[in-house]
Scaffold this motif. Structure first.
Motif, PDB file in Angstrom:
ATOM      1  N   GLU A 158       9.686  -8.407  -6.546  1.00 15.64           N
ATOM      2  CA  GLU A 158       8.789  -7.496  -7.246  1.00 15.64           C
ATOM      3  C   GLU A 158       8.880  -6.086  -6.656  1.00 15.64           C
ATOM      4  O   GLU A 158       8.830  -5.099  -7.402  1.00 15.64           O
ATOM      5  N   LEU A 159       9.008  -6.007  -5.346  1.00 13.56           N
ATOM      6  CA  LEU A 159       9.117  -4.701  -4.687  1.00 13.56           C
ATOM      7  C   LEU A 159      10.368  -3.968  -5.150  1.00 13.56           C
ATOM      8  O   LEU A 159      10.322  -2.756  -5.432  1.00 13.56           O
ATOM      9  N   VAL A 160      11.489  -4.667  -5.245  1.00 11.42           N
ATOM     10  CA  VAL A 160      12.746  -4.058  -5.673  1.00 11.42           C
ATOM     11  C   VAL A 160      12.598  -3.444  -7.061  1.00 11.42           C
ATOM     12  O   VAL A 160      13.071  -2.331  -7.326  1.00 11.42           O
ATOM     13  N   ARG A 161      11.915  -4.157  -7.950  1.00 14.38           N
ATOM     14  CA  ARG A 161      11.714  -3.628  -9.309  1.00 14.38           C
ATOM     15  C   ARG A 161      10.727  -2.460  -9.315  1.00 14.38           C
ATOM     16  O   ARG A 161      10.855  -1.525 -10.108  1.00 14.38           O
ATOM     17  N   GLN A 162       9.765  -2.492  -8.407  1.00 16.97           N
ATOM     18  CA  GLN A 162       8.722  -1.479  -8.397  1.00 16.97           C
ATOM     19  C   GLN A 162       9.218  -0.123  -7.904  1.00 16.97           C
ATOM     20  O   GLN A 162       8.943   0.911  -8.524  1.00 16.97           O
ATOM     21  N   VAL A 163       9.953  -0.098  -6.803  1.00 10.58           N
ATOM     22  CA  VAL A 163      10.281   1.180  -6.167  1.00 10.58           C
ATOM     23  C   VAL A 163      11.518   1.848  -6.762  1.00 10.58           C
ATOM     24  O   VAL A 163      11.731   3.045  -6.591  1.00 10.58           O
ATOM     25  N   LYS A 164      12.384   1.086  -7.407  1.00 10.71           N
ATOM     26  CA  LYS A 164      13.577   1.650  -8.050  1.00 10.71           C
ATOM     27  C   LYS A 164      14.424   2.485  -7.094  1.00 10.71           C
ATOM     28  O   LYS A 164      14.915   3.560  -7.431  1.00 10.71           O
ATOM     29  N   MET A 165      14.559   1.997  -5.878  1.00 13.07           N
ATOM     30  CA  MET A 165      15.435   2.612  -4.884  1.00 13.07           C
ATOM     31  C   MET A 165      16.014   1.485  -4.038  1.00 13.07           C
ATOM     32  O   MET A 165      15.483   0.367  -4.051  1.00 13.07           O
ATOM     33  N   PRO A 166      17.110   1.708  -3.336  1.00 13.93           N
ATOM     34  CA  PRO A 166      17.647   0.655  -2.478  1.00 13.93           C
ATOM     35  C   PRO A 166      16.604   0.178  -1.468  1.00 13.93           C
ATOM     36  O   PRO A 166      15.896   0.989  -0.863  1.00 13.93           O
ATOM     37  N   GLU A 199      17.972 -16.566   1.396  1.00 13.18           N
ATOM     38  CA  GLU A 199      16.764 -16.457   0.585  1.00 13.18           C
ATOM     39  C   GLU A 199      16.334 -15.001   0.429  1.00 13.18           C
ATOM     40  O   GLU A 199      15.884 -14.593  -0.652  1.00 13.18           O
ATOM     41  N   LEU A 200      16.454 -14.213   1.474  1.00 19.32           N
ATOM     42  CA  LEU A 200      16.117 -12.795   1.378  1.00 19.32           C
ATOM     43  C   LEU A 200      17.092 -12.069   0.449  1.00 19.32           C
ATOM     44  O   LEU A 200      16.697 -11.259  -0.390  1.00 19.32           O
ATOM     45  N   ILE A 201      18.375 -12.350   0.602  1.00 17.82           N
ATOM     46  CA  ILE A 201      19.392 -11.709  -0.227  1.00 17.82           C
ATOM     47  C   ILE A 201      19.169 -12.033  -1.703  1.00 17.82           C
ATOM     48  O   ILE A 201      19.347 -11.182  -2.588  1.00 17.82           O
ATOM     49  N   GLU A 202      18.740 -13.249  -1.984  1.00 20.95           N
ATOM     50  CA  GLU A 202      18.537 -13.681  -3.377  1.00 20.95           C
ATOM     51  C   GLU A 202      17.369 -12.971  -4.056  1.00 20.95           C
ATOM     52  O   GLU A 202      17.222 -13.051  -5.282  1.00 20.95           O
ATOM     53  N   THR A 203      16.535 -12.259  -3.292  1.00 23.73           N
ATOM     54  CA  THR A 203      15.418 -11.527  -3.905  1.00 23.73           C
ATOM     55  C   THR A 203      15.872 -10.228  -4.561  1.00 23.73           C
ATOM     56  O   THR A 203      15.068  -9.554  -5.218  1.00 23.73           O
ATOM     57  N   GLY A 204      17.134  -9.841  -4.363  1.00 19.57           N
ATOM     58  CA  GLY A 204      17.647  -8.631  -4.996  1.00 19.57           C
ATOM     59  C   GLY A 204      17.695  -7.415  -4.102  1.00 19.57           C
ATOM     60  O   GLY A 204      17.947  -6.300  -4.575  1.00 19.57           O
ATOM     61  N   ILE A 205      17.494  -7.598  -2.815  1.00 19.98           N
ATOM     62  CA  ILE A 205      17.541  -6.471  -1.884  1.00 19.98           C
ATOM     63  C   ILE A 205      18.968  -5.935  -1.761  1.00 19.98           C
ATOM     64  O   ILE A 205      19.927  -6.584  -2.159  1.00 19.98           O
ATOM     65  N   ASP A 206      19.099  -4.739  -1.192  1.00 23.68           N
ATOM     66  CA  ASP A 206      20.399  -4.089  -1.067  1.00 23.68           C
ATOM     67  C   ASP A 206      20.992  -4.183   0.337  1.00 23.68           C
ATOM     68  O   ASP A 206      22.188  -3.964   0.515  1.00 23.68           O
ATOM     69  N   GLY A 207      20.151  -4.460   1.337  1.00 24.31           N
ATOM     70  CA  GLY A 207      20.640  -4.548   2.701  1.00 24.31           C
ATOM     71  C   GLY A 207      19.772  -5.462   3.530  1.00 24.31           C
ATOM     72  O   GLY A 207      18.570  -5.638   3.256  1.00 24.31           O
ATOM     73  N   LEU A 208      20.381  -6.081   4.554  1.00 26.05           N
ATOM     74  CA  LEU A 208      19.665  -7.010   5.423  1.00 26.05           C
ATOM     75  C   LEU A 208      19.896  -6.629   6.876  1.00 26.05           C
ATOM     76  O   LEU A 208      21.036  -6.502   7.324  1.00 26.05           O
ATOM     77  N   LEU A 209      18.809  -6.431   7.609  1.00 27.06           N
ATOM     78  CA  LEU A 209      18.882  -6.135   9.038  1.00 27.06           C
ATOM     79  C   LEU A 209      18.956  -7.442   9.825  1.00 27.06           C
ATOM     80  O   LEU A 209      18.145  -8.356   9.610  1.00 27.06           O
ATOM     81  N   VAL A 210      19.918  -7.526  10.732  1.00 28.83           N
ATOM     82  CA  VAL A 210      20.158  -8.746  11.509  1.00 28.83           C
ATOM     83  C   VAL A 210      19.863  -8.475  12.980  1.00 28.83           C
ATOM     84  O   VAL A 210      20.419  -7.555  13.578  1.00 28.83           O
ATOM     85  N   GLY A 211      18.989  -9.287  13.563  1.00 33.85           N
ATOM     86  CA  GLY A 211      18.729  -9.147  14.991  1.00 33.85           C
ATOM     87  C   GLY A 211      17.292  -9.450  15.345  1.00 33.85           C
ATOM     88  O   GLY A 211      16.370  -8.798  14.841  1.00 33.85           O
ATOM     89  N   LYS A 258       0.822  -1.206   0.000  1.00 37.21           N
ATOM     90  CA  LYS A 258       0.000   0.000   0.000  1.00 37.21           C
ATOM     91  C   LYS A 258       0.859   1.261   0.000  1.00 37.21           C
ATOM     92  O   LYS A 258       0.574   2.228  -0.715  1.00 37.21           O
ATOM     93  N   PHE A 259       1.931   1.257   0.812  1.00 38.12           N
ATOM     94  CA  PHE A 259       2.706   2.477   0.992  1.00 38.12           C
ATOM     95  C   PHE A 259       3.831   2.666  -0.033  1.00 38.12           C
ATOM     96  O   PHE A 259       4.307   3.780  -0.231  1.00 38.12           O
ATOM     97  N   ALA A 260       4.279   1.586  -0.669  1.00 35.52           N
ATOM     98  CA  ALA A 260       5.395   1.695  -1.607  1.00 35.52           C
ATOM     99  C   ALA A 260       5.151   2.739  -2.700  1.00 35.52           C
ATOM    100  O   ALA A 260       6.043   3.547  -3.001  1.00 35.52           O
TER     101      ALA A 260
END
Length: 380
Positions: free
Chosen positions: A178-186, A200-212, A142-144
């Motif tokens: 799909e989100l990565v392609r849609q927003v065109k930002m990191p 699995e999260l990294i393989e979706t094309g994201i730019d950063g992963l929060l750990v904790g 909704k917010f993207a």
């Protein structure tokens, strides 16, 4: 009769249980490079302020941005529910402890206002700093588009536990590729603690992963749900997934250790475990510029059925400049965090953060076992 197989437990480690081994070569701390790269954005301080209402306001995001760091604004908090959130924050600050959870639940039932999303983003953008905003997975689709339209720079999708494969009653759930392609930002996603889920999260094309999961000062996930992994082990596991993916594809995904960091020592151990940046809440909530005025509370506190988080009184200990860069007036490692990182890197002969990932770590006894009894007694 065959003996039943018993579940085996793996030993996991937190910050207080390990130490960094100095290197054979040392480097002048001023010659170290602690830059952080997220997408095409470069930050000269790899320290991110948590998307908590008591920590990051638009004004705080601007301030830390001008100091070379990054503040993440919670788009599902008071800043996008109320035209004048300062009065709401003051009511939380003044509320008696035994009544604060019902108050938070009431405050966060107010509807989110789409127009305020754009207005808050523009408040930050007008000051010429990078604007990062946070949403939860249920509201991301909704917010993207609103975040895109308002021209935010970095989108953070964050929940207590996030995976690439989530089962729900929704006809079509959130797909990060799909989100990565849609927003065109990191896009930064979290939170996560294990190798498999991280990969699995990294393989979706994201730019950063929060750990904790569970280590934050205002987080009660371990107590309420029994879920969590100590941060040293969690960061090692997730950074191993990052390295595996990088070797396979050539793409480097930023690992951000989020939660449980109280001192420069904790921060430095995060980087030695493989983090490229850290996300901090309570140490920033203790600054004079934080909107919580000496209080902090978790993002999950307002949950109507099962609050997972609590308001804590953290006090005010100094300014943002002092926490990040000093000069330090205390000896407990809570000030000049960037200086601590540079000094630790120099002591290990690491010119860059990726070099620091190679530093040796050892399991270490508790500090009071090594002659710090009087220091600890003095701090009580």
């Amino acid at each position: 009769m065959e003996q039943p197989r018993i579940k085996e437990l793996r030993r996991a480690y937190g910050f207080d249980e390990v130490a960094i081994v100095p290197g054979d070569v040392t480097i002048n701390p001023e010659q170290t490079n602690i830059d952080l790269q997220i997408g095409h954005f470069t930050f000269h301080t790899p320290i991110i302020a948590s998307a908590m209402d008591a920590v990051v306001s638009p004004a705080f995001a601007v301030m830390i941005g001008k100091m070379g760091g990054l503040g993440v604004l919670n788009l599902e908090g008071v800043w996008t529910r109320y035209d004048n959130p300062k009065d709401v924050l003051q009511s939380v600050i003044e509320c008696p402890a035994d009544k604060v959870t019902p108050l938070l639940q009431k405050i966060y039932t107010a509807p989110l206002k789409d127009n305020l999303i754009g207005e808050r983003i523009q408040e930050i953008k007008r000051e010429g700093v990078v604007c990062a905003v946070s949403v939860t997975p249920p509201n991301t689709k909704k917010f993207a588009p609103l975040v895109n339209e308002a021209k935010a720079d970095i989108l953070v999708v964050q929940s207590t536990v996030t995976t690439a494969r989530h089962k729900s009653k929704s006809y079509r759930g959130l797909h990060f590729d799909e989100l990565v392609r849609q927003v065109k930002m990191p896009v930064i996603v979290g939170n996560c603690v294990g190798f498999g889920a991280a990969l699995e999260l990294i393989e979706t094309g994201i730019d950063g992963l929060l750990v904790g999961v569970g280590p934050g000062a205002a987080c009660t996930t371990r107590e309420v749900l029994g879920i969590g992994v100590p941060q040293v082990t969690a960061t090692l596991d997730c950074s191993a997934a990052r390295d595996y993916y990088h070797r396979r594809t050539g793409k480097y995904v930023v690992i951000i250790t989020d939660g449980g960091i109280r001192t420069g020592g904790d921060l430095c151990k995060s980087f030695a475990c493989g983090a490229d940046a850290v996300m901090i809440g309570t140490p920033f909530a203790q600054t004079t510029e934080a909107p919580g005025k000496g209080f902090n509370w978790g993002m999950a506190s307002p949950h109507p059925a099962l609050p997972r988080g609590t308001r804590i009184k953290v006090g005010i200990r100094g300014g943002l400049q002092q926490v990040l860069f000093g000069p330090s007036t205390v000896t407990d490692g809570t000030q000049n965090l960037a200086g601590a990182l540079r000094l630790a890197m120099g002591s290990c002969g690491a010119g860059k953060i990726r070099d620091f990932h190679k530093a040796e770590l050892v399991v270490a006894p508790a500090m009071k076992t090594e002659g710090k009894v009087f220091q600890l007694a003095h701090s009580i």
